[in-house]
Design a protein around this motif. Structure first.
Motif, PDB file in Angstrom:
ATOM      1  N   THR A  88       0.819  -1.224   0.000  1.00 48.79           N
ATOM      2  CA  THR A  88       0.000   0.000   0.000  1.00 48.79           C
ATOM      3  C   THR A  88       0.845   1.263   0.000  1.00 48.79           C
ATOM      4  N   PRO A 178      -6.097   2.828   3.283  1.00 48.18           N
ATOM      5  CA  PRO A 178      -4.841   3.173   3.951  1.00 48.18           C
ATOM      6  C   PRO A 178      -4.743   4.679   4.217  1.00 48.18           C
ATOM      7  N   HIS A 181      -3.450   7.185   1.485  1.00 47.12           N
ATOM      8  CA  HIS A 181      -4.143   7.304   0.200  1.00 47.12           C
ATOM      9  C   HIS A 181      -5.610   7.695   0.317  1.00 47.12           C
TER      10      HIS A 181
END
Length: 812
Positions: A88, A178, A181
């Motif tokens: 991620t 996440p 983001h």
């Protein structure tokens, strides 16, 4: 540097606070991700977790004991070590992890007294959270902010046993996963939270962390998860009622409805079906008996999936399953009646095709819902319930329709929020249909319509208004948030064509906005660049290059180049390259300051449109790179020339060795490397003195405008024509030898080697002695020659065709 001034509501005064250091308790996926994003923002962070109660086999082999610091800090240390390797990508740059100090809650709890902000991110259990908060209270310094990252546990219940001073500085900060983001951050004040603390956190998290902040009420699952979970459960019930398949539901609840491609069931697989069940139960357990509680009852099929361990991507299967065979990978979907997997079937219909035929979320939704068939009917039956539910919850979960809409857009990646969607489909007509179909629409909505209003939002003279407690209220906009769409509504367009606009930003600064599909650069944009230079030279103090597209620019118009090459119209191709290079040089030679403000994907020609600027204001989420080799070409709009010039300028000593820097740039372009963030773009060598990164993408146009004004006030002087010292034949030989060894080792193909040789020839200045000083035009001519030569290669054209058809590179 770390000082943020938070302006509180009128009359409340101004509080100046500093968050110089933070601490996170809990080093799981969310805790580590939050610590990483604090590090991204330049904030040193202490990351604590519990002390392990047993040794790992590796620790036993090393002869460690439970008392060894390496063992006691293991959980947090492993979490920090894993950050640079995470899929991620929680960090902007791998070395940002150095800002995180791992520790444990027994040995290092006292260090919390140094933190200005302490974030609790432990297990979602009220008793555990209350216990941790009491530990924090025992050591925190007075005035330090404490927050909990919870997806739905009551903020007030957590802090009820803490002191009044603690509660005044305590609130919920619900990051979405996440944390780097996902834009949404829900801030949840408690009953006793000081309004100044709430105001400060809203501003700090917006500006310093780059978040889209909404203020939520302390209710189960807050805003986004409350409405999103309701919508997913309603969708599942409508699926079962109508006999739809998994892939049919996803086809009808994805982009055609203004939602992400992951739609319903791919989203559930990504989130984790077990996680979703937990969130749904949280509302069910706290909601009063009745219709709403019934909706949040976990469906039997989800109970079965959790019991079988089929909980989504993390277990390898959920509503979808990916299998590998001799013919490659295959995606299977779950049939709920048999609980067996079958190959995904293609879904098509009139409504779906109608949506695909138009561009933009608003047009897609209207085309889809206005074409009757079983798929648009499914979407309507889901949508109407979600809209009514959002209206029912307004005031309970949030005060503002805009907060509800933003929460769904930022937290679930919807293109349109519930109230924006309601406006789009027609508020009065849709309410009439809902009631005819037996749905009870909240009284306030009907009263709003009866008062003569036809929408929840309206724009008058460029000012946006939204519904608020029975009246239209102007949407407060910060000066730092410049909206090009609003400026266009205010008739601030100076010039326009099919691919670009020149817009007046005020204060005698203009903005060049790309508007072509994917903001790909074609002749229309290049013409507008030249016209913009003339306009700014005559009437403005400077120019900003920015837009509000999904991506800044994905490169030049590849299809146009391929068509011209295949038709053999080489004079036309040569003219296009001349136009591109000439436009970039004209931009660079403008006697007024130019600032580029790229965001997200900025590739190929998009990079070349930024490099001539005096400064670049990178969005933190900027994926910046010259990627032309992926389609068998090299940069020909000045990208190679600009990087060679930057190397030459950074080595003013005529005896300085340029080769290491040229090697690095050669590798970067040859391998089509792209930055993972704005800071990473600067690390890669794309940044110049004065180039900066803005954390919140919404502020980049404002910051670019300010940079223009700053340079203008300082007495801007245009740059002298570039003189570039090159490595010549000797440098070219070094680069080509490296490429040859890769070819001989089987790492690159013959065509890759050909491209590498052409690139080496350009970057080193061609057939000249080492140390020769050449003009910018000399390297531009070399770029153009190499580009035309490669474009004529069959294998390059195959790569271009493959990219246009598949969206990924072909290695032939």
């Amino acid at each position: 540097m770390n000082k943020t001034i938070a302006r509180t509501p009128a009359g409340a005064g101004v509080t100046t606070r500093t968050i110089a250091k933070a601490a996170v308790i809990g080093s799981g996926v969310m805790g580590a991700g939050i610590a990483a994003h604090l590090a991204n923002a330049g904030i040193p962070c202490l990351l604590l977790d519990i002390v392990p109660t047993s040794l790992t086999p590796e620790e036993e082999q090393k002869g460690l004991t439970l008392e060894h610091p390496q063992v006691r800090n293991r959980l947090a240390s492993k979490a920090v070590a894993a950050l640079p390797k995470s899929s991620t990508a929680p960090l902007y740059r791998a070395d940002d992890a150095a800002r995180i100090t791992p520790g444990n809650t027994e040995d290092h709890l006292a260090q919390l007294r140094d933190a200005d902000w302490i974030i609790e991110v432990v297990t979602e259990r009220l008793d555990i959270k209350k216990s941790i908060l009491k530990q924090i209270e025992s050591v925190r310094k007075e005035g330090a902010i404490v927050s909990t990252n919870t997806s739905g546990i009551s903020v007030n219940a957590m802090a009820e046993d803490c002191s009044e001073e603690f509660r005044r500085h305590f609130l919920g900060t619900h990051f979405f996963n996440p944390p780097r983001h996902m834009k949404l951050l829900e801030i949840i004040p408690g009953y006793d939270t000081d309004p100044e603390i709430t105001a400060f956190m809203v501003q700090f998290c917006t500006k310093r962390l780059g978040k889209g902040v909404v203020v939520a009420k302390d209710t189960p699952n807050f805003i986004a998860n409350r409405i999103g979970t309701y919508g997913l459960l309603v969708t599942l019930k409508e699926m079962i009622r109508g006999g739809y398949t998994v892939e049919e539901v996803d086809a009808a609840t994805g982009p055609v409805l203004g939602r992400p491609k992951s739609a319903t069931f791919r989203t559930l697989d990504l989130v984790g079906i077990d996680t979703f069940v937990h969130v749904a139960r949280n509302v069910y357990d706290q909601a009063p008996a009745g219709k709403e509680r019934e909706v949040f009852a976990v469906p039997e099929v989800m109970e079965q999936l959790v019991a079988r361990g089929w909980i989504g991507e993390k277990s390898g299967q959920g509503f979808y399953k990916k299998i590998k065979g001799e013919q490659g990978s295959q995606i299977l979907s779950l049939h709920l009646d048999s609980m067996e997997y079958h190959p995904v079937a293609k879904v098509s219909s009139g409504s779906l095709e109608a949506a695909k035929a138009v561009k933009g979320a608003r047009k897609k939704v209207k085309a889809f819902l206005s074409t009757p068939d079983r798929y648009s009917e499914l979407a309507w039956h889901v949508l109407k319930q979600v809209l009514v539910y959002a209206a029912e919850k307004l005031g309970e979960i949030a005060d503002s329709v805009q907060d509800v809409d933003n929460a769904m857009k930022w937290g679930f990646n919807w293109e349109l929020g519930p109230f924006e969607t309601w406006d789009l489909i027609g508020l009065p007509a849709s309410v009439q249909r809902m009631e005819a179909e037996g749905l009870t629409v909240p009284a306030w909505v009907k009263e709003w319509i009866a008062s003569g209003n036809r929408s929840f939002y309206k724009t008058e003279e460029g000012q946006l208004f939204h519904y608020h407690k029975g009246a239209y209220r102007g949407v407060e906009t910060e000066p730092e948030r410049i909206s090009l769409s609003l400026l266009k509504q205010q008739n601030r367009i100076i010039r326009a064509n099919s691919g670009a606009n020149l817009i007046d930003l005020g204060d005698e600064v203009a903005c060049l906005e790309f508007t072509s599909p994917n903001n790909a650069i074609g002749a229309d944009i290049l013409v507008m660049i030249q016209q913009s230079v003339d306009e700014v030279r005559a009437n403005y103090r400077g120019l900003v290059i920015a837009n509000e597209g999904r991506n800044f620019c994905v490169g030049a118009n590849l299809m146009l180049m391929l068509m011209e090459a295949q038709s053999g119209d080489w004079d036309e191709v040569d003219d296009i390259i001349h136009l591109f290079q000439g436009s970039m040089m004209k931009l660079k030679q403008l006697e007024k300051p130019v600032v580029a403000a790229p965001h997200r994907m900025t590739l190929g020609g998009g990079v070349e449109a930024c490099l001539p600027a005096d400064r670049i204001i990178f969005s933190a989420e900027t994926y910046f790179g010259l990627v032309e080799t992926g389609v068998g070409l090299i940069p020909a709009g000045g990208g190679c020339k600009e990087l060679a010039l930057m190397i030459s300028d950074s080595h003013p000593d005529p005896e300085a060795d340029l080769q290491p820097a040229i090697n690095r740039v050669f590798e970067m372009i040859a391998m089509a490397k792209t930055s993972t963030s704005g800071p990473d773009a600067i690390r890669m060598g794309y940044g110049r003195p004065g180039d900066t990164v803005v954390m919140n993408q919404d502020y980049r146009i404002y910051e670019a405008k300010q940079a223009v004004l700053e340079m203008d006030r300082a007495g801007y002087a245009p740059r002298d024509p570039g003189r570039i010292r090159v490595t010549g034949r000797d440098g070219r030989a070094v680069l080509q030898m490296g490429a040859l060894s890769l070819k001989q080792g089987g790492y690159i193909s013959d065509h890759d080697y050909l491209i590498a040789k052409k690139l080496a020839h350009v970057l080193t200045g061609g057939d000249v002695p080492a140390g020769t000083v050449v003009s910018e035009q000399h390297l531009l001519d070399l770029e153009r020659e190499a580009f035309l030569s490669l474009l004529g290669e069959v294998k390059t054209q195959q790569r271009m065709q493959h990219m246009l058809a598949k969206g990924k590179p072909l290695r032939n």
